[in-house]
Design a protein around this motif. Sequence first.
Motif, PDB file in Angstrom:
ATOM      1  N   THR A 153       0.856  -1.176   0.000  1.00  0.00           N
ATOM      2  CA  THR A 153       0.000   0.000   0.000  1.00  0.00           C
ATOM      3  C   THR A 153       0.888   1.220   0.000  1.00  0.00           C
ATOM      4  N   SER A 154       0.268   2.382  -0.151  1.00  0.00           N
ATOM      5  CA  SER A 154       1.063   3.595  -0.237  1.00  0.00           C
ATOM      6  C   SER A 154       1.857   3.848   1.017  1.00  0.00           C
ATOM      7  N   SER A 155       1.394   3.340   2.174  1.00  0.00           N
ATOM      8  CA  SER A 155       2.095   3.613   3.419  1.00  0.00           C
ATOM      9  C   SER A 155       3.041   2.503   3.812  1.00  0.00           C
ATOM     10  N   THR A 156       2.917   1.306   3.208  1.00  0.00           N
ATOM     11  CA  THR A 156       3.755   0.203   3.650  1.00  0.00           C
ATOM     12  C   THR A 156       4.881  -0.109   2.688  1.00  0.00           C
ATOM     13  N   TYR A 157       4.848   0.471   1.514  1.00  0.00           N
ATOM     14  CA  TYR A 157       5.895   0.193   0.548  1.00  0.00           C
ATOM     15  C   TYR A 157       7.181   0.918   0.944  1.00  0.00           C
ATOM     16  N   ILE A 158       8.274   0.196   1.032  1.00  0.00           N
ATOM     17  CA  ILE A 158       9.563   0.770   1.393  1.00  0.00           C
ATOM     18  C   ILE A 158      10.491   0.668   0.202  1.00  0.00           C
ATOM     19  N   GLU A 159      10.982   1.787  -0.255  1.00  0.00           N
ATOM     20  CA  GLU A 159      11.878   1.777  -1.393  1.00  0.00           C
ATOM     21  C   GLU A 159      13.274   1.373  -0.935  1.00  0.00           C
ATOM     22  N   THR A 160      13.902   0.476  -1.657  1.00  0.00           N
ATOM     23  CA  THR A 160      15.229   0.004  -1.302  1.00  0.00           C
ATOM     24  C   THR A 160      16.305   0.722  -2.093  1.00  0.00           C
ATOM     25  N   SER A 161      15.949   1.435  -3.112  1.00  0.00           N
ATOM     26  CA  SER A 161      16.930   2.182  -3.883  1.00  0.00           C
ATOM     27  C   SER A 161      16.255   3.360  -4.541  1.00  0.00           C
ATOM     28  N   GLU A 162      17.042   4.384  -4.890  1.00  0.00           N
ATOM     29  CA  GLU A 162      16.520   5.563  -5.567  1.00  0.00           C
ATOM     30  C   GLU A 162      16.058   5.191  -6.969  1.00  0.00           C
ATOM     31  N   VAL A 163      14.914   5.767  -7.370  1.00  0.00           N
ATOM     32  CA  VAL A 163      14.472   5.603  -8.746  1.00  0.00           C
ATOM     33  C   VAL A 163      15.213   6.625  -9.595  1.00  0.00           C
TER      34      VAL A 163
ATOM     35  N   ARG B 244       4.542  15.053 -14.560  1.00  0.00           N
ATOM     36  CA  ARG B 244       3.560  14.004 -14.276  1.00  0.00           C
ATOM     37  C   ARG B 244       4.180  12.622 -14.453  1.00  0.00           C
ATOM     38  N   ASP B 245       5.014  12.464 -15.486  1.00  0.00           N
ATOM     39  CA  ASP B 245       5.669  11.180 -15.727  1.00  0.00           C
ATOM     40  C   ASP B 245       6.582  10.815 -14.558  1.00  0.00           C
ATOM     41  N   ALA B 246       7.328  11.814 -14.045  1.00  0.00           N
ATOM     42  CA  ALA B 246       8.215  11.562 -12.908  1.00  0.00           C
ATOM     43  C   ALA B 246       7.414  11.209 -11.653  1.00  0.00           C
ATOM     44  N   LEU B 247       6.289  11.910 -11.430  1.00  0.00           N
ATOM     45  CA  LEU B 247       5.436  11.629 -10.273  1.00  0.00           C
ATOM     46  C   LEU B 247       4.928  10.200 -10.318  1.00  0.00           C
ATOM     47  N   GLU B 248       4.450   9.765 -11.477  1.00  0.00           N
ATOM     48  CA  GLU B 248       3.878   8.427 -11.601  1.00  0.00           C
ATOM     49  C   GLU B 248       4.956   7.345 -11.604  1.00  0.00           C
ATOM     50  N   SER B 249       6.210   7.732 -11.867  1.00  0.00           N
ATOM     51  CA  SER B 249       7.313   6.771 -11.837  1.00  0.00           C
ATOM     52  C   SER B 249       7.890   6.605 -10.436  1.00  0.00           C
ATOM     53  N   GLY B 250       7.449   7.434  -9.487  1.00  0.00           N
ATOM     54  CA  GLY B 250       7.922   7.322  -8.110  1.00  0.00           C
ATOM     55  C   GLY B 250       9.215   8.049  -7.831  1.00  0.00           C
ATOM     56  N   VAL B 251       9.613   8.977  -8.704  1.00  0.00           N
ATOM     57  CA  VAL B 251      10.843   9.732  -8.476  1.00  0.00           C
ATOM     58  C   VAL B 251      10.673  10.610  -7.239  1.00  0.00           C
ATOM     59  N   LYS B 252      11.648  10.570  -6.334  1.00  0.00           N
ATOM     60  CA  LYS B 252      11.524  11.331  -5.084  1.00  0.00           C
ATOM     61  C   LYS B 252      11.658  12.832  -5.324  1.00  0.00           C
ATOM     62  N   LYS B 253      12.635  13.240  -6.132  1.00  0.00           N
ATOM     63  CA  LYS B 253      12.841  14.656  -6.414  1.00  0.00           C
ATOM     64  C   LYS B 253      12.216  14.977  -7.757  1.00  0.00           C
TER      65      LYS B 253
ATOM     66  N   PHE C 193      11.355  20.454 -11.952  1.00  0.00           N
ATOM     67  CA  PHE C 193      10.719  21.752 -12.174  1.00  0.00           C
ATOM     68  C   PHE C 193       9.949  22.297 -10.972  1.00  0.00           C
ATOM     69  N   VAL C 194      10.026  21.653  -9.814  1.00  0.00           N
ATOM     70  CA  VAL C 194       9.356  22.173  -8.623  1.00  0.00           C
ATOM     71  C   VAL C 194      10.395  22.344  -7.529  1.00  0.00           C
ATOM     72  N   LYS C 195      10.178  23.334  -6.668  1.00  0.00           N
ATOM     73  CA  LYS C 195      11.136  23.635  -5.617  1.00  0.00           C
ATOM     74  C   LYS C 195      11.183  22.534  -4.578  1.00  0.00           C
ATOM     75  N   GLN C 196      10.039  21.910  -4.341  1.00  0.00           N
ATOM     76  CA  GLN C 196       9.986  20.812  -3.390  1.00  0.00           C
ATOM     77  C   GLN C 196       8.855  19.890  -3.792  1.00  0.00           C
ATOM     78  N   ASN C 197       8.940  18.639  -3.329  1.00  0.00           N
ATOM     79  CA  ASN C 197       7.876  17.689  -3.639  1.00  0.00           C
ATOM     80  C   ASN C 197       6.569  18.159  -3.045  1.00  0.00           C
TER      81      ASN C 197
END
Length: 540
Positions: free
Chosen positions: A188-198, A523-532, A535-539
């Motif tokens: 789920t959105s709260s239980t998924y733990i990323e093991t590496s940077e996308v 939008r593509d970066a958001l849906e790909s799970g990129v942390k940073k 084009f935005v100052k912060q997530n």
Amino acid sequence: MTTTALAALSLLPAPLLRPRMPFSSSKKGSGGRNGFKVVAVFSEGESGFEKRSSWEAIFDVEDPKPRIPHSEGKFLDVNQALEVAMFDIQYCDWRARQDLLSIMLLHEKVVDALNPLAREFKSIGTMKKELAGLQEELAQAHNEVHISEARVAAALNKLAHMEKLVNVRLTEDKSSNDSGSDPPFPSTSSTYIETSEVKSRKRGLNVSGPVKSYHPNLKNFWYPVAFSNDLKDDIMVPIDCFQQPWVIFRGKNGKPGCVQNTCAHRACPLHLGTVNDGRIQCPYHGWEYSTDGKCEKMPSTKMIDVRIRSLPCFEQEGMIWIWPGEAPPSTVIPSLKPPPGFEIHAEIVMELPIEHGLLLDNLLDLAHAPFTHTSTFAKGWSVPSLVKFLTPASGLEGYWDPYPIDMEFRPPCIVFSTIGIAKPGKLKGKTTRQCSTHLHQLHVCLPSSGQKTRLLYRMSLDFAPFLRNIPFMHILWMHFAEKVLNEDLRLVIGQQERMLSGVNVWNMPVSYDKLGLRYRQWRDALESGVKKLPFVKQNM
């Protein structure tokens, strides 16, 4: 579609200025005309400090630092998932205590400012300034408390859901005789733990084929869904958001709520019913629901505990907002107020038969105006030899050259534009700063379904305030808004038909497509799970 009101302005007389409206409190019946009730407090010695200390102890709770349970794999097991949900509850509890403490401290400041002993040493002007500042801080603190309440409710709902999943899993384990390894616990959105940077990587922009289901990350934002003026006490506003039906209405306290537009009894659409005493009544068998989704009345049968799904819902600056995502709501709702000096002249809502991404592509493109809007605002425009959108290297805002128009995309679905005009209906100057009068526009493109968008449009002017008092003026604004939209829709609907058949609608972008491209890349970066996000100052 960016300059809906220019054609209408070509019919209007010379501009006049309108004074700003004085501030007044939204709370009624609290003692004064503007909602302030004056309380004089006399305190001697240390008694005031002792009294304050007695309730400050209630809020002396240690800040729960961010905690992530140790996980050897990509997914959490059932107990770790439940622990994550408990962390959410602890944090929301701490955040709510801090917000409430802020309100109590601000209330004390107001009382101190109104204390007769203090007034002897302050001028009336100083008192007014202090009270105005405190009133603004107090309103902001109240807003933060309401958002904290929504975060707590969302976390509790998630915890209940996690407990159900754990119980189901334990029951399955108990009844199973299979000694092999268990399948991984669902993420789920709260239980998924990323093991590496996308890692982001360059790739061609391909927008083609059937519209896919909306990504969960796109739902984790505050979305404006209605104008406050459209939501009267006895009115329901049905909306579709991310392919789910919802209905908005006001509760007993006048605050808005958003619940699923489906009765728990026999799945009847609730918006076909009525609002009774702050509850929405199903027209089929009279079941009544409060703004938190709880069924509070069941005529002709025994009362049972029933609740339908509700979303965090908030009202700010004349707009109704909801949080449709699974993540806890953000503590900050963005401001969509017009710039200083502008007065709102029109608020229009439309349901459009196109996917919201295609509509945003259209709104973020001004180069099409001299070819598409030849019978409305761009009638008579010459075709420039070169059209450019000038923007910082990393940003989602900028200005058009050679048009005096500033534009900004604000995630997730909002477009601002400010247009410099010389006289009604005519552009003048190379930049908006060179123009003395301006038109400001807000477009909100709410994703209703794969091929449907709810558009909220607001138009503001920094001149001609008398237009607000002309009868039926809103009908004229609506007429021209529909006329401009129809010029776009016949083209964008054709785009959509080809996109659904597999044609790439972003096959060959050029230089003036910069802002639309950046929206698609964000939008593509958001849906790909990129942390940073780009084009935005912060997530957000």
